[in-house]
Design an enzyme around this catalytic site. Structure first.
Site, short mmCIF file in Angstrom:
data_model
loop_
_atom_site.label_atom_id
_atom_site.label_comp_id
_atom_site.label_asym_id
_atom_site.label_seq_id
_atom_site.Cartn_x
_atom_site.Cartn_y
_atom_site.Cartn_z
N CYS A 1 0.82 -1.23 0.00
CA CYS A 1 0.00 0.00 0.00
C CYS A 1 0.84 1.27 0.00
O CYS A 1 0.34 2.33 -0.33
CB CYS A 1 -0.90 0.04 1.24
SG CYS A 1 -1.79 -1.48 1.57
O1 KQY Z 1 -4.19 -0.36 2.38
C1 KQY Z 1 -4.21 0.60 1.70
N1 KQY Z 1 -4.06 0.50 0.40
C2 KQY Z 1 -4.43 1.92 2.23
C3 KQY Z 1 -4.96 1.93 3.58
C4 KQY Z 1 -5.34 3.31 3.90
C5 KQY Z 1 -5.87 3.47 5.21
C6 KQY Z 1 -6.15 4.90 5.49
N2 KQY Z 1 -6.45 5.13 6.83
#
Ligand code: KQY
Length: 385
Positions: free
Chosen positions: A355
């Protein structure tokens, strides 16, 4: 940088798989105290360790606010390119561009609309205006033309095999908090047009309690054409069991764009992980932001790794399961070194290694720039080649 009005697939572009060659990797520096505990210091150490692991085999660029520039510069390893860039948070997988390639090795990027994982209906913070400009800014810096997609999508909600197949989840892409009014057929048409794929394989729900509404990058990913890693648990009482079993059945009955059956490789999840009271107490409370509470279960999965050119950066989450997960990855990526990176601090923010990274595929050497394209004034640095 030109903004293209046509469709990538019509122009001959496709999204390469993550395991194809990269020019480099982008990250964003974490700083907001309502996401990252203790003024983001523990997360910054984790991001720096990840950058060091990826830097072993490709260039790393980190986008950072003006306020954090000197701090990031001191804490990141030598060799990282630092670029001042404004963002609401550090999730470049979702806010960065998806860079595509054509048969001549030319590259262009897709800039998806972004609404912080659901906007005002379940999104995790407000505002998200700076995040929505991150992809455009990265494409300027890289000197790549841009397609602005007319719909909401996060990079973590898709995986491709580079050979015409896209993997995604119904929970996220069909969620009314992303593109109300767009049904499955319309979304598939858009994925074909913007990713250059022919086949979309739909999984159901994502990882239990994942605050992205079930991003596929936490659940399953291609490790090579015809091969998919899937997060798994043998514990039938764990809510993740039913979710992973459903995904397994769908994957086993699917065919990819080339007509192949898929081989599924299970990665057993860590034992359930939770936010401690001490950790929750160190996260700022802010109206409109996702609250963090002691005891919250974290959406922990070993599938959320980054495939670099010669390394795979994989999360270390639980000493009972880390070694087995890393061994499986070493088997799945025989030409790469699997590097474990402590990921609890990233997980506490709501995501994981995949992420917070975004690959920029390598173009063909000397591939011509798109006809008529001009360098923008913002393009002041040497682009990743
Ligand atoms: O896991 C992701 N791709 C992003 C997570 C974002 C969480 C924001 N609080």
């Amino acid at each position: 940088m030109l903004t293209r009005k046509s469709l990538p697939a019509r122009d001959g572009f496709r999204m390469p798989a993550e395991f194809e060659r990269h020019a480099g990797c982008w990250m964003l520096w974490p700083e907001r105290p309502d996401t990252w505990r203790a003024g983001a210091k523990p997360a910054q150490a984790a991001f720096a360790a990840l950058a060091a692991a990826i830097l072993e085999s490709e260039a790393v660029t980190v986008g950072v606010s003006a306020a954090q520039f000197q701090n990031a510069s001191a804490r990141l390893p030598d060799g990282v390119r630092l670029v001042e860039i404004s963002a609401n948070d550090a999730w470049v997988r979702d806010t960065g561009p998806t860079v595509l390639i054509d048969a001549r090795g030319r590259r262009r990027g897709v800039d998806w609309m972004f609404n912080a994982w659901g906007g005002l209906v379940g999104g995790t913070y407000f505002p998200w205006d700076l995040d929505d400009e991150v992809a455009q800014k990265i494409l300027h810096i890289e000197g790549l033309d841009r397609y602005r997609a007319p719909f909401v999508l996060e990079g973590g909600s898709i995986h491709v095999d580079g050979q015409g197949t896209c993997l995604t989840t119904e929970q996220c892409l069909l969620n009314p908090n992303r593109n109300p009014g767009l049904g499955r057929a319309e979304i598939e048409r858009l994925l074909r047009g913007y990713l250059g794929v022919e086949t979309v394989i739909w999984l159901g729900r994502g990882v239990h309690l994942d605050e992205t509404d079930g991003h596929v990058d936490n659940l399953a990913c291609f490790t090579s054409p015809g091969h998919v890693a899937l997060t798994w648990t043998d514990d039938v009482r764990d809510p993740q069991h039913e979710i992973s079993l459903d995904a397994l059945q769908r994957l086993r009955s699917a065919r990819d764009a080339r007509g192949r059956a898929l081989t599924v490789h299970k990665l057993h999840q860590p034992d359930p992980m939770h936010m401690s009271a001490a950790e929750a107490a160190e996260v700022d409370v802010r109206p409109g932001s996702q609250p963090r509470r002691a005891g919250d279960r974290l959406a922990a999965s070993y599938v959320n790794f980054y495939i670099g050119n010669r390394v795979v950066a994989a999360p270390r989450l639980d000493s009972r399961h880390d070694a087995a997960a890393l061994r499986t990855l070493a088997r799945l990526f025989p030409t790469r070194r699997v590097v474990g990176v402590d990921a609890r601090e990233i997980l506490l923010g709501g995501g994981n290694i995949h992420c917070i990274t975004q690959q920029i595929p390598r173009g063909a050497p000397g591939a011509p720039r798109a006809p008529g394209a001009t360098l923008s004034r913002a393009h002041t640095r040497k682009p990743l080649s």
